[in-house]
Write an enzyme that holds these catalytic residues in place. Structure first.
Site, PDB file in Angstrom:
ATOM      1  CE  LYS A 181       2.434  -6.488  58.952  1.00  0.00           C
ATOM      2  NZ  LYS A 181       3.072  -6.936  57.771  1.00  0.00           N
ATOM      3  CD  GLU A 231      10.697 -15.988  47.967  1.00  0.00           C
ATOM      4  OE1 GLU A 231       9.749 -16.922  47.838  1.00  0.00           O
ATOM      5  OE2 GLU A 231      10.909 -15.349  48.866  1.00  0.00           O
ATOM      6  NE  ARG A 285       9.764 -21.734  50.048  1.00  0.00           N
ATOM      7  CZ  ARG A 285       8.705 -21.062  50.520  1.00  0.00           C
ATOM      8  NH1 ARG A 285       8.074 -19.973  49.966  1.00  0.00           N
ATOM      9  NH2 ARG A 285       8.407 -21.687  51.828  1.00  0.00           N
TER      10      ARG A 285
HETATM   11  C1  LIG Z   1       9.590 -17.637  51.305  1.00  0.00           C
HETATM   12  C2  LIG Z   1       9.589 -16.183  52.186  1.00  0.00           C
HETATM   13  N1  LIG Z   1       9.947 -15.111  51.360  1.00  0.00           N
HETATM   14  C3  LIG Z   1       9.983 -13.962  52.116  1.00  0.00           C
HETATM   15  C4  LIG Z   1       9.698 -13.867  53.656  1.00  0.00           C
HETATM   16  C5  LIG Z   1       9.924 -12.412  54.277  1.00  0.00           C
HETATM   17  N2  LIG Z   1       8.595 -12.352  54.972  1.00  0.00           N
HETATM   18  C6  LIG Z   1       8.305 -12.430  56.143  1.00  0.00           C
HETATM   19  S1  LIG Z   1       6.581 -11.970  56.594  1.00  0.00           S
HETATM   20  C7  LIG Z   1       6.397 -11.183  55.197  1.00  0.00           C
HETATM   21  C8  LIG Z   1       5.072 -10.845  54.748  1.00  0.00           C
HETATM   22  C9  LIG Z   1       4.057 -11.678  55.122  1.00  0.00           C
HETATM   23  O1  LIG Z   1       2.956 -10.839  54.882  1.00  0.00           O
HETATM   24  P1  LIG Z   1       1.438 -11.663  55.274  1.00  0.00           P
HETATM   25  O2  LIG Z   1       1.357 -13.064  54.937  1.00  0.00           O
HETATM   26  O3  LIG Z   1       0.343 -10.625  54.654  1.00  0.00           O
HETATM   27  O4  LIG Z   1       1.532 -11.285  56.655  1.00  0.00           O
HETATM   28  P2  LIG Z   1       1.406 -10.205  57.867  1.00  0.00           P
HETATM   29  O5  LIG Z   1       2.742  -9.653  58.447  1.00  0.00           O
HETATM   30  O6  LIG Z   1       0.756  -8.982  57.045  1.00  0.00           O
HETATM   31  O7  LIG Z   1       0.473 -10.563  58.793  1.00  0.00           O
HETATM   32  C10 LIG Z   1       7.362 -11.716  54.174  1.00  0.00           C
HETATM   33  C11 LIG Z   1       7.578 -11.054  52.788  1.00  0.00           C
HETATM   34  C12 LIG Z   1       9.520 -15.166  54.101  1.00  0.00           C
HETATM   35  N3  LIG Z   1       9.368 -15.298  55.519  1.00  0.00           N
HETATM   36  N4  LIG Z   1       9.479 -16.388  53.517  1.00  0.00           N
END
Ligand SMILES: Cc1ncc(C[n+]2csc(CCOP(=O)(O)OP(=O)(O)O)c2C)c(N)n1
Length: 612
Positions: A265, A353, A381
């Site tokens: 990242k 959630e 959710r």
């Molecule tokens: C249902 C939901 N909960 C929380 C979020 C907030 N959120 C956005 S990106 C993320 C982390 C995603 O991690 P990953 O899938 O590993 O992607 P990366 O950014 O590491 O590439 C979170 C918790 C969201 N978008 N949707």
């Protein structure tokens, strides 16, 4: 300044097919430089996007996205895809009103085939599209990129189960960067092993990653293979050649496949690469030479989330029963200090959630004082869990609902404007929203101690910043009571939270026209303060209600219901967000668009004012 004309001139991705591997690498560097340069002035999802540049190039190189379908989970990592599909020139407008969206949008490009913003939906989408393709005997490839964070979401795991059963041809790219927003909480990565997803269950080793210090993996049948999904990997997600070779291979497989790629990242921006707290996940403008963020908040301002988390932290020092729960939003909900101070009393449950809500309910039943921190938009959710597990059993707990109101740059997937309407009909739930940081601290204290037998307290607060002065002694606020902010004799405004500022603005403007406005802080959205409300209606004055929240089923609706029930005939005008989805943009423009700014409200109430 570097010339990015090459990127601006891209129309669609087929040009990639004529490039050599070296060309693809220099393209990836060009895109990296462009993104760092461009995001430094607009802000955006910096680290997720820097991590998938090579991967996105390889996908567009191997597949033909004029026929094949590429789905992004969450969608916050689609910037390289936007560049390769002809949108580099719009990046200066990224996340701005009427500008380029930070997420895939079907109305922006035919290459954005699935809209996202919330996590863990991509696998279900992928399977749905695969079934439709098979019904018509189509042969396009259907692909998705899902992160290791998004894979912790219940929906993703439910879809994996279904995908393994259905056995449709589809390709899942598991982008494993070991991070959600902060460190990913995932049982597939054991607590003492901070490296990659440990998905194997017996011996054998692979060492095919040159640049990455890969743990020795044991290969026979792994987590995915046990679900009947073909597994390949892990491979280096920054090695374009390896990516292309592997993608070409799995393209031939006629059943569901997972390609597990390891990425970094923030790749290419040292400060973002080294960030393991999540500060560089989604950020505002920053300085490209120092890498430091350019802050535009005032010195003594704090995020609204800090007002809430610091108050909880203060109360938790004296009350060991207080525990905090977060669905992968430790950073966003400003819980890092709480985590450092009380590491055993905070539970990051992953992007889960639904589980987080029910888990909190059980903690409350067991006599702890859980505070479930959740953004308004993600609370959607957990609706059934709120009704079925928490409210129905009349469990006492606090829901700390952050980012209520328009979500600015994130847009319609993230606006926090539905929670009032969907929580209001449920018994055993009260909804409160403080007008300022002092009232917030007092209401929070009361929610935990004086209203602790009132079931679920949905405690709303907005995004943005405010001052923070810790109150010396918490004050009691009687449950269900409103306060009169300002007396007036011609018109009454009922509102709450940040919209009180707008009410004061309206009052001031109308005072120049000799119209005197009474303003009431309706800090309890439910239950209504019926005593004050009867006085309001008995005045026979016209009433307006204002909320930065969806109009249908909202606060204003509840005032109309009250009027009907008690046969009051006063003129009432309800201001709220109409029955439509609003894109991204700054709060001022979004409020204007939905007639929630001072001017629009005054214009719309001309007939009421002329009665005065
Ligand atoms: C249902 C939901 N909960 C929380 C979020 C907030 N959120 C956005 S990106 C993320 C982390 C995603 O991690 P990953 O899938 O590993 O992607 P990366 O950014 O590491 O590439 C979170 C918790 C969201 N978008 N949707």
């Amino acid at each position: 300044m570097k010339n990015f004309d090459y990127l601006y001139n891209i129309v669609e991705p087929s040009f990639l097919k004529n490039l050599s591997i070296e060309d693809l690498y220099s393209l990836s560097e060009n895109i990296r430089e462009f993104l760092i340069h461009s995001l430094s002035s607009t802000g955006g999802h910096v680290s997720s996007n820097l991590g998938v540049i090579e991967l996105t190039i390889a996908l567009h190189y191997v597949f033909n996205m004029n026929e094949d379908k590429l789905i992004f989970d969450v969608g916050h990592q689609c910037y390289t895809h936007k560049i390769l599909t002809g949108r580099a020139k719009f990046f200066k407008t990224l996340r701005k009103f009427n500008g380029l969206s930070g997420f895939p949008r079907k109305d922006e490009s035919k290459y954005d085939i699935w809209e996202t913003g919330h996590s863990s939906t991509s696998l279900s989408a992928c399977l749905g599209m695969a079934v439709e393709r098979d019904f018509r005997n189509g042969n396009e490839n259907i692909l998705t990129i899902i992160g290791d964070g998004a894979l912790t979401g219940g929906m993703a795991l439910e879809a994996l189960n279904n995908i393994g059963y259905e056995q449709r041809k589809l390709i899942i790219i598991l982008n494993d960067n070991q991070m959600s927003i902060s460190k990913n909480i995932c049982a597939l990565r054991p607590k003492n092993d901070e490296k990659f997803l440990n998905i194997y269950d017996s011996s054998n080793q692979i060492t095919n990653l040159k640049n990455i210090n890969l743990y020795h993996y044991k290969i026979t049948k792994n987590f995915f293979e046990n679900l009947n999904i073909h597994y390949t990997g892990p491979i280096d997600g920054h090695n374009i050649k390896d990516l292309i070779n592997n993608l070409n291979e799995i393209k031939q497989i006629n059943r569901p496949c997972i390609l597990h790629v390891i990425t970094k990242k923030g790749k290419g921006l040292k400060i973002a690469e080294n960030d393991n707290t999540g500060s560089w996940h989604g950020i505002g403008p920053f300085n490209t030479s120092t890498g430091l963020k350019i802050k535009n908040k005032k010195v003594n301002e704090r995020a609204w989330g800090s007002v809430i988390s610091e108050t909880i932290e203060r109360l938790a020092e004296k009350d060991k029963k207080i525990v905090c729960i977060t669905p992968a939003m430790t950073k966003g909900s400003k819980l890092e200090f709480f985590k450092n101070k009380f590491p055993d009393r905070i539970f990051d449950v992953g992007i889960a959630e639904q589980h987080g809500a029910t888990f909190s309910g059980a903690l409350s039943l067991s006599n702890l004082k859980p505070i479930f921190f959740i953004y308004s938009t993600f609370l959607q959710r957990a609706y059934d869990q709120i009704i079925h597990d928490i409210a129905r059993q009349n469990l006492n707990m606090v829901l700390a609902i952050d980012k209520c109101g328009f979500a600015t740059g994130d847009g319609d997937t993230h606006h926090g404007i539905y929670d009032i309407s969907f929580l209001r009909p449920i018994p055993n739930i009260s909804i409160v929203m403080p007008k300022d940081q002092i009232e917030a601290q007092n209401l929070l204290y009361n929610s935990l101690y004086n209203y602790s037998d009132k079931g679920l307290i949905a405690f709303r607060y907005p995004r943005g910043y405010t001052e923070l002065t810790h109150v010396k002694n918490f004050e009691n606020i009687e449950f269900g009571t409103w306060s009169v902010e300002k007396e007036g004799t011609d018109l009454i405004i009922l509102t709450f939270g940040t919209m009180l500022e707008t009410a004061h603005e309206i009052s001031e403007k109308l005072s120049y026209r000799n119209i005197s406005v009474k303003i009431i802080n309706a800090r309890f959205i439910k239950p209504l303060d019926e005593k004050i409300l009867h006085e309001v209606f008995k005045s026979n004055l016209p009433i307006i209600t204002i909320e930065e929240s969806c109009k249908i089923g909202g606060f204003g609706t509840s005032i109309c219901e009250f009027a009907i029930k008690h046969k009051y005939k006063n003129d009432i005008e309800v201001f709220g967000i109409e029955d439509s989805f609003f894109h991204h943009g700054d709060t001022a423009n979004l409020r204007k668009l939905s007639n929630l700014d001072c001017e629009s409200i005054i214009n719309k109430i001309q007939s009421l004012i002329s009665i005065c």
